[in-house]
Design a protein around this motif. Structure first.
Motif, PDB file in Angstrom:
ATOM      1  N   TYR A  86      -0.886   6.385  -6.332  1.00 27.84           N
ATOM      2  CA  TYR A  86      -2.171   5.677  -6.351  1.00 27.84           C
ATOM      3  C   TYR A  86      -2.796   5.688  -4.965  1.00 27.84           C
ATOM      4  O   TYR A  86      -2.153   6.011  -3.979  1.00 27.84           O
ATOM      5  N   GLU A  87      -4.068   5.305  -4.889  1.00 26.68           N
ATOM      6  CA  GLU A  87      -4.800   5.258  -3.623  1.00 26.68           C
ATOM      7  C   GLU A  87      -5.314   3.844  -3.359  1.00 26.68           C
ATOM      8  O   GLU A  87      -6.504   3.567  -3.519  1.00 26.68           O
TER       9      GLU A  87
ATOM     10  N   ARG B 172       1.133   4.055  -2.869  1.00 24.31           N
ATOM     11  CA  ARG B 172       0.875   5.471  -2.555  1.00 24.31           C
ATOM     12  C   ARG B 172       2.023   6.342  -3.022  1.00 24.31           C
ATOM     13  O   ARG B 172       1.816   7.446  -3.518  1.00 24.31           O
TER      14      ARG B 172
ATOM     15  N   ARG C 273       0.839  -1.201   0.000  1.00 25.06           N
ATOM     16  CA  ARG C 273       0.000   0.000   0.000  1.00 25.06           C
ATOM     17  C   ARG C 273       0.874   1.251   0.000  1.00 25.06           C
ATOM     18  O   ARG C 273       0.660   2.175  -0.789  1.00 25.06           O
ATOM     19  N   ASP C 274       1.877   1.275   0.874  1.00 25.71           N
ATOM     20  CA  ASP C 274       2.754   2.448   0.971  1.00 25.71           C
ATOM     21  C   ASP C 274       3.539   2.667  -0.324  1.00 25.71           C
ATOM     22  O   ASP C 274       3.715   3.795  -0.768  1.00 25.71           O
TER      23      ASP C 274
END
Length: 167
Positions: A103-104, A99, A95-96
């Protein structure tokens, strides 16, 4: 039982914290953050945890006295809980990274028939990323892959290096 992991935010949080191995590190963690949870995404009970960093035992998280400690299924399975929290840590790292690329992504993204480890849209195309570290039969993989593919444009599987699987 010495718990090494907790989550931040709320019991359903996906931000994993690993207990430092030294008393000084544990005290520094306690000074920076004050609320820790037994993560439900990792199979925990959702109870609040405290830091214990005394003179004799290795620093660890512990359930608040009288608040679910005996009912929590995580306290009897340290290896299983370590695997589950490691899975969350991998999701968090991905996720990090996504990001950082602008992106989200969302972790543990729910849909009608299940959930994705990560969900992200790239160029208006929905993507699912699955982290599969445990054995999975070919038939189970095909069932999940087809179910996921019905919900998104692309499904990407990341396999653990120690997997024993037909898929």
């Amino acid at each position: 039982l010495a718990e090494r992991f907790a989550v931040l935010g709320d019991p359903g949080g996906a931000t994993v914290v690993t207990m430092p191995t030294t008393r000084m590190g544990a005290h520094a963690l306690r000074a920076r953050l004050d609320t820790f949870w037994c993560g439900t995404l990792a199979g925990g009970c959702g109870g609040q945890l405290i830091i214990k960093a005394g003179e004799q035992r290795v620093p660890h998280f512990s359930h608040m006295p009288g608040k679910g400690r005996l009912d929590c299924t995580s306290t009897g399975e340290p290896r299983l809980m370590a695997e589950r929290y490691t899975h969350l840590l991998l999701q968090q790292d991905l996720r990090d990274w996504l990001r950082g690329l602008g992106y989200e992504p969302s972790i543990e993204h729910r849909f009608v028939d299940g959930r994705f480890d990560l969900h992200v849209c790239v160029d208006d195309r929905a993507q699912a990323i699955e982290i599969q570290r445990s054995p999975l039969s070919k038939s189970a993989w095909l069932e999940r892959d087809n179910r996921y593919a019905a919900e998104v444009d692309y499904v990407t599987w990341l396999w653990g290096r120690e997997r024993e699987t037909e898929a």
